[in-house]
Structures are given as structure tokens and as C-alpha cells.
Design an enzyme around this catalytic site. Structure first.
Site, mmCIF file in Angstrom:
data_model
loop_
_atom_site.group_PDB
_atom_site.id
_atom_site.type_symbol
_atom_site.label_atom_id
_atom_site.label_comp_id
_atom_site.label_asym_id
_atom_site.label_seq_id
_atom_site.Cartn_x
_atom_site.Cartn_y
_atom_site.Cartn_z
ATOM 1 C CG ASP A 168 -1.965 -1.351 1.157
ATOM 2 O OD1 ASP A 168 -1.408 -2.282 1.420
ATOM 3 O OD2 ASP A 168 -2.992 -1.174 0.917
ATOM 4 C CG ASP A 196 -4.292 -1.195 -2.654
ATOM 5 O OD1 ASP A 196 -4.814 -2.061 -3.470
ATOM 6 O OD2 ASP A 196 -4.924 -0.886 -1.650
ATOM 7 C CE1 TYR A 199 -2.111 2.793 -2.189
ATOM 8 C CE2 TYR A 199 -4.153 3.442 -1.493
ATOM 9 C CZ TYR A 199 -3.062 2.586 -1.494
ATOM 10 O OH TYR A 199 -3.173 1.633 -0.599
ATOM 11 C CG ASN A 231 -8.588 -2.284 -2.646
ATOM 12 O OD1 ASN A 231 -7.550 -2.630 -2.054
ATOM 13 N ND2 ASN A 231 -9.069 -1.090 -2.441
ATOM 14 C CG HIS A 316 -4.533 -6.068 -1.215
ATOM 15 N ND1 HIS A 316 -3.235 -5.395 -1.059
ATOM 16 C CD2 HIS A 316 -5.471 -5.190 -1.191
ATOM 17 C CE1 HIS A 316 -3.633 -4.056 -0.785
ATOM 18 N NE2 HIS A 316 -5.233 -3.855 -1.131
ATOM 19 C CG HIS A 326 -9.812 -2.547 4.357
ATOM 20 N ND1 HIS A 326 -10.919 -2.171 3.315
ATOM 21 C CD2 HIS A 326 -8.890 -1.985 4.243
ATOM 22 C CE1 HIS A 326 -10.488 -1.069 2.622
ATOM 23 N NE2 HIS A 326 -9.022 -0.763 3.409
ATOM 24 C CG HIS A 353 -7.138 -4.438 1.898
ATOM 25 N ND1 HIS A 353 -7.275 -3.411 1.087
ATOM 26 C CD2 HIS A 353 -8.338 -4.845 2.326
ATOM 27 C CE1 HIS A 353 -8.835 -3.629 0.713
ATOM 28 N NE2 HIS A 353 -9.183 -4.394 1.756
ATOM 29 C CB VAL A 354 -5.577 -3.087 7.499
ATOM 30 C CG1 VAL A 354 -5.790 -2.366 8.644
ATOM 31 C CG2 VAL A 354 -6.617 -4.119 7.155
ATOM 32 C CG HIS A 355 -3.915 2.131 4.626
ATOM 33 N ND1 HIS A 355 -4.766 3.143 4.028
ATOM 34 C CD2 HIS A 355 -3.711 1.113 3.722
ATOM 35 C CE1 HIS A 355 -5.044 2.888 2.767
ATOM 36 N NE2 HIS A 355 -4.337 1.337 2.646
#
Ligand SMILES: *[C@@H]1O[C@H](CO)[C@@H](O)[C@H](O)[C@H]1NC(C)=O
Ligand SMILES: *[C@@H]1O[C@H](CO)[C@@H](O)[C@H](O)[C@H]1NC(C)=O
Ligand SMILES: *[C@@H]1O[C@H](CO)[C@@H](O)[C@H](O)[C@H]1NC(C)=O
Ligand SMILES: *[C@@H]1O[C@H](CO)[C@@H](O)[C@H](O)[C@H]1NC(C)=O
Ligand SMILES: *[C@@H]1O[C@H](CO)[C@@H](O)[C@H](O)[C@H]1NC(C)=O
Ligand SMILES: *[C@@H]1O[C@H](CO)[C@@H](O)[C@H](O)[C@H]1NC(C)=O
Ligand SMILES: *[C@@H]1O[C@H](CO)[C@@H](O)[C@H](O)[C@H]1NC(C)=O
Ligand SMILES: *[C@@H]1O[C@H](CO)[C@@H](O)[C@H](O)[C@H]1NC(C)=O
Length: 454
Positions: A168, A196, A199, A231, A316, A326, A353-355
Site C-alpha cells: 500500500d 495497492d 493509488y 483493490n 492483499h 476492511h 490492505h489495512v494501513h
């Protein structure tokens, strides 16, 4: 690298053979409660670096190759030219003065709404020697640029290797800090990228893809990045007539998926040193009978832990996530595949995925059968550890709202940007560290030994 090495898993023989080594089984912290870090990062929105930031500067010269990068086990070299297609030839060799080998690739372009890409070249170099530094030149007809990479050692159970883990990333000032810290690690050899990327879709601005390619070039042109789709790569935008998922991603980033008998670039495997890396696609079908399901079922049978004792899965969307972001998005894939992970002795599962950052204990949740009510994760020494490293630093900011109390499966969690390093020492031991951006590489904010499952 190269075909000799058995790119991907194509040459692995189907069967299991246990090592005569007693793994100490993730003893660290097993009986203790998990910890939520007391470190609280100063809040504040992450901001994209401006278009004229130094990291996005394109190289000078007519039709100069830009966004150079290396991918996968086969060394796929990718770059973009903008003035004209130019040559897809790569000159390479083991001495900077003698680039006396040549490989020819192809270029592609794509359109996305009102954007037309540059000429995206992908050239595969094969039959490289193990553990050897190669120099390579692209843009050989106009503006030549030269880079180098080191091929990995031959696959074997005790071959040490160091992976970086980044997810991410995006292109904010925080992203630049993450990449700079990773870049300054002299031992890291390959990035396992957890999805990711640019962006660009947050802005519906494909130029962000070009900037991102330029941004990561300073590392990605010198060492392989193993890609996982997230995603933000889907870019499904019917109102603009864009209905082909992963269009930009799959034109720009090539992976050696055919070598592992995969039929799509979103799920595939590579072997590297003592590790067998399986990349899964959270956003491609994985239900029973689907191509990905079928592939994974066949693929796990090919893993020989006597040859590659470290079995690592990348995806992801995480299976285990105790942040209020999420939440449970990885649950349907967990239901499909967790049993297989346990049976196949997967060691580590990395997700993005989870920041934020989170590491689990060895846990499983595979007993449930709809009538028995056994639906809670349990400590399970025969299960993988799950790690979320979705904290590269993108424009959406940190996930800092956690479920309370901390679930028993969660060993350590902290909402800070950073990256992780996995140092495989030999067939049994790997040292793992996570580095928050505020401290850089000097400090491991989380660290543990992992012992491979045999
Ligand atoms: C990004 O990081 C690099 C390396 O630390 C530095 O040289 C550059 O100035 C930074 N750029 C921005 C826009 O922060
Ligand atoms: C290329 O150059 C290297 C020395 O840098 C030499 O060892 C090798 O034999 C050369 N190969 C060919 C095909 O000329
Ligand atoms: C493409 O369309 C978007 C949205 O309408 C607009 O903001 C952008 O300026 C356009 N870009 C080009 C290159 O025309
Ligand atoms: C590759 O996949 C096809 C179709 O699923 C299968 O028939 C074949 O046996 C596989 N080959 C290998 C080497 O696994
Ligand atoms: C697994 O790998 C080991 C070590 O390379 C090898 O000796 C063994 O034959 C392999 N097992 C199978 C079933 O292929
Ligand atoms: C569900 O699990 C329970 C306990 O393990 C077992 O007794 C029962 O037979 C299982 N039911 C089915 C339908 O498999
Ligand atoms: C954290 O998330 C929970 C659950 O979504 C929500 O009820 C709560 O208000 C959130 N807390 C903050 C500080 O945003
Ligand atoms: C594997 O590496 C660990 C950590 O460096 C070391 O303690 C252990 O002795 C090594 N095992 C073997 C068989 O060399």
C-alpha cells in the site's frame, strides 16, 4: 533466475518429505497476551508529493527509458519510452564495459478513458548465472541508461536470503520515507509487494501510474519486486467505459505466471533461495471450481519443504485483522484456503490492505462446520503466522482505530507507517523485523524469530 533455476514451480516434484529437524514452533510470546504498541504516531493526513517532486523527475534525453524495473524470478526488465517506441532490446553482461549479451522483448500500450500510455517494454532475460552481478542497458537506440542487478543464489534448503515487505505504498511524503528506509538496507535482495501500488484510481489520473513508476525506479531497477494485485489495481469504471479490471496494472507489471502453470498473472509462484512464494489474488475468483482454486490446489502439492523449507503466501486482504478497517474482507478467502495453509505447512502469510501493522500468533480457525459452533480462532502450533504490512504510506492515511480488547490471536499491532524485513538464515531460522518510519532502519519496533514448519 533463468530457466535452469526452474522458474516458478514448474520443476518441483509433487510430494511431501519431512525434514528431520524439530522446529521450535513459534515459541515467542505464545502463551502471553498480545500487545498493542504504546507508540502513537502524530496524526495528520498523508499528502501526495507534488507532480514536480524530485522523485518523479523523468530522465533527460530523447526517448529516454523511464520507470525501469525488474520483476519476478525470470528477470523481466520493464521500462517506458514516450517519444516513440524505440528498441525493446536489452544489452547485458557481467562487466559494465562488456554488455555483450542481448535479449529482445516487446512493447505494449494501452488507453484508459482519455489517457494513452507510453510504450511499455517488457524484456525477459534467461539463462543467467546464479549469484552474479549483471549490468544492463535499455534505450539502446537513443538515450541509453544502464542499471545492474544481482541474480539470486541457486535454490536450496539452507540458502539464506533477505526479503523486504512493502504494501500500500502510494506516492506521499510518507511513501518516500518508507522507500528510502528500505533502500538504505544493504542486505535486502527482493521486495515482496503486497498490493495497492500507485493509488492513481483515487484521482482517476493515470499519470499517477507514470509518476509511481518513476518514484520506485531507484530501487525497482536494481532488485526484483514480486507483485501482488490489490483493490486499487482493479480500476473498474463503467461510467467512463472502463470495464476491463486491472488494465493498467497488467500492462505495466509483468510477472512470470506461466512458469508456475498459472493461467492469469494475478496468482502465481516463484522459488527463491530456500523460500517458495505463492502469490494469491484477493480480487479474482477463488471459489471452488474457479481457475485460482484449481491452481492453488495443484500448486500446494508441488511444494517440497525439504527443498524449500520456507512456504510463504502473499495476498492483499488479510485473513486476520483486528482494526476497524476492511474488517473481515479476507474472510471468504480464509474459509476457502485456511485449511490448505495448515495442511501444507505454510509458514508465513503476508497481506496489505489495512494501513497499519499487525502480527498474529500461530493461529487457525478451521474447526467450524456449521453445527459445532467452533468459530473462534485458536492458538495452533501447526498453523501459519499472519502479518499485515499495509503501512507503506499512501494518501488515504493510517488505520488507527482498533477493535478492543485486542483479540487473542493478535500478537502485536501498531498504527504507524513502515516496512518489514524477513531475513532467512537457513532451513530452520528466520529473523523478522518491522520498522516504523519514525525510527527508520535503525530500530526494530517489532521483531521475532520464526522457525520453519516441517
Ligand atoms: C525522497 O527521498 C529521497 C531519498 O531519501 C530524497 O532524496 C528526496 O529528496 C525525497 N523527495 C521528496 C519529495 O521528499
Ligand atoms: C562476454 O564477456 C565476458 C567478459 O565480460 C566473457 O567472459 C564472455 O565469454 C563473453 N561472452 C560472449 C558470448 O562473448
Ligand atoms: C481526462 O479527463 C479528466 C476527467 O474529465 C480530466 O480531469 C483530465 O484533465 C482529462 N485528461 C486529459 C489528458 O484530457
Ligand atoms: C498445468 O495445468 C494443466 C491444466 O490444469 C494440467 O493439465 C497440467 O498437468 C499442469 N501441469 C503441471 C506441470 O502442473
Ligand atoms: C524433495 O527435495 C529433496 C531435496 O532437494 C529431494 O532430495 C527429494 O527427492 C524431493 N522429494 C520429492 C518427493 O521430490
Ligand atoms: C461437526 O463437528 C462435530 C464436532 O467436531 C462433529 O461431531 C460433527 O459430526 C460434525 N458435523 C458434520 C456435519 O461434519
Ligand atoms: C472506531 O470504530 C468503531 C467501529 O466501527 C466505531 O464505533 C468508533 O466510533 C470508531 N472510533 C473512532 C474514534 O473513530
Ligand atoms: C540456523 O541459523 C540459526 C540462527 O542464525 C543458528 O542458530 C542455527 O545454528 C543454524 N542452524 C544450522 C543447522 O546451521
Amino acid at each position: 533466475m533463468g530457466q535452469k533455476r526452474g522458474r516458478g514451480a514448474a520443476h518441483v516434484i509433487t510430494a511431501f518429505l519431512s525434514l528431520v529437524v524439530t522446529a521450535a514452533m513459534m515459541a515467542a510470546g505464545r502463551s502471553e497476551a498480545g500487545a498493542t504498541s504504546s507508540y502513537v504516531r502524530t496524526p495528520g493526513k498523508s499528502e501526495d508529493m507534488p507532480a514536480d517532486a524530485d522523485v518523479f523527475a523523468v530522465p533527460p534525453g530523447y526517448n529516454a527509458p523511464q520507470q525501469g524495473s525488474l520483476k519476478g524470478d525470470a528477470v523481466i526488465i520493464s521500462w517506458i519510452t514516450v517519444d516513440e517506441p524505440g528498441s525493446s532490446v536489452v544489452h547485458y553482461g557481467t562487466s559494465q564495459q562488456t554488455l555483450n549479451y542481448t535479449a529482445k522483448g516487446k512493447y505494449t500500450t494501452y488507453k484508459y478513458y482519455n489517457y494513452t500510455s507510453g510504450y511499455i517494454h517488457h524484456t525477459t532475460i534467461r539463462k543467467l548465472k546464479y549469484d552474479t552481478k549483471y549490468y544492463y542497458a535499455v534505450g539502446v537506440d537513443h538515450t541509453v541508461r544502464t542499471f545492474w542487478f544481482t541474480t539470486p543464489p541457486e535454490v536450496g534448503p539452507d540458502v539464506p536470503y533477505t526479503f523486504g515487505l512493502i504494501g500500500d505504498l502510494g506516492q506521499t511524503f510518507d511513501s518516500n520515507t518508507t522507500l528510502s528506509h528500505y533502500d538504505s538496507n544493504p542486505n535486502a535482495q527482493t521486495v515482496l509487494y503486497l498490493g495497492d501500488l500507485s493509488y492513481a484510481d483515487n484521482f482517476q489520473d493515470q499519470v499517477k501510474w507514470d509518476r509511481w513508476g518513476q518514484f520506485i525506479e531507484r530501487n525497482a531497477a536494481y532488485q526484483p519486486w514480486i507483485w501482488t494485485a490489490g483493490n486499487h489495481e482493479i480500476e473498474f469504471l463503467p461510467k467512463w467505459g472502463e470495464i476491463e479490471p486491472f488494465k493498467s496494472y497488467s500492462h505495466r507489471f509483468h510477472v512470470p505466471y506461466k512458469a508456475s502453470n498459472s493461467t492469469a498473472p494475478f496468482w502465481y509462484s516463484i522459488k527463491r533461495a530456500s523460500a517458495y512464494i505463492i502469490v494469491l489474488a484477493s480480487y479474482s475468483a477463488y471459489g471452488k471450481y474457479t481457475p485460482q482454486y484449481q491452481w492453488l490446489s495443484d500448486e500446494l502439492k508441488k511444494v517440497n519443504k525439504s527443498e524449500t523449507p520456507w512456504l510463504i503466501v502473499l495476498m492483499h486482504a488479510p485473513f486476520y485483522n483486528s482494526y476497524n478497517y476492511h474488517y473481515m474482507e479476507g474472510e471468504s478467502m480464509r474459509v476457502m484456503f485456511e485449511q490448505w495453509f495448515v495442511e501444507s505447512k505454510v509458514d508465513l502469510v503476508f497481506a496489505g490492505h489495512v494501513h497499519a501493522y499487525e502480527r498474529s500468533f500461530s493461529v487457525s480457525n478451521i474447526a467450524y462446520n456449521i453445527t459445532n459452533g467452533e468459530c473462534s480462532p485458536i492458538a495452533d502450533q501447526s498453523a501459519p503466522v499472519y502479518i499485515t504490512v499495509g503501512d507503506g504510506g499512501n494518501i488515504e492515511g493510517l488505520a488507527n482505530n482498533m477493535t478492543e480488547p485486542q483479540p487473542s490471536y493478535s500478537a502485536f499491532r501498531e498504527a504507524s507507517f513502515g516496512h518489514a524485513i524477513l531475513e532467512i538464515k537457513n532451513r530452520t531460522h528466520a529473523y523478522y523485523t518491522w520498522h516504523r518510519n519514525q525510527d527508520g532502519n535503525a530500530v526494530a519496533a517489532d521483531s521475532t524469530w520464526f522457525y520453519s514448519r516441517t
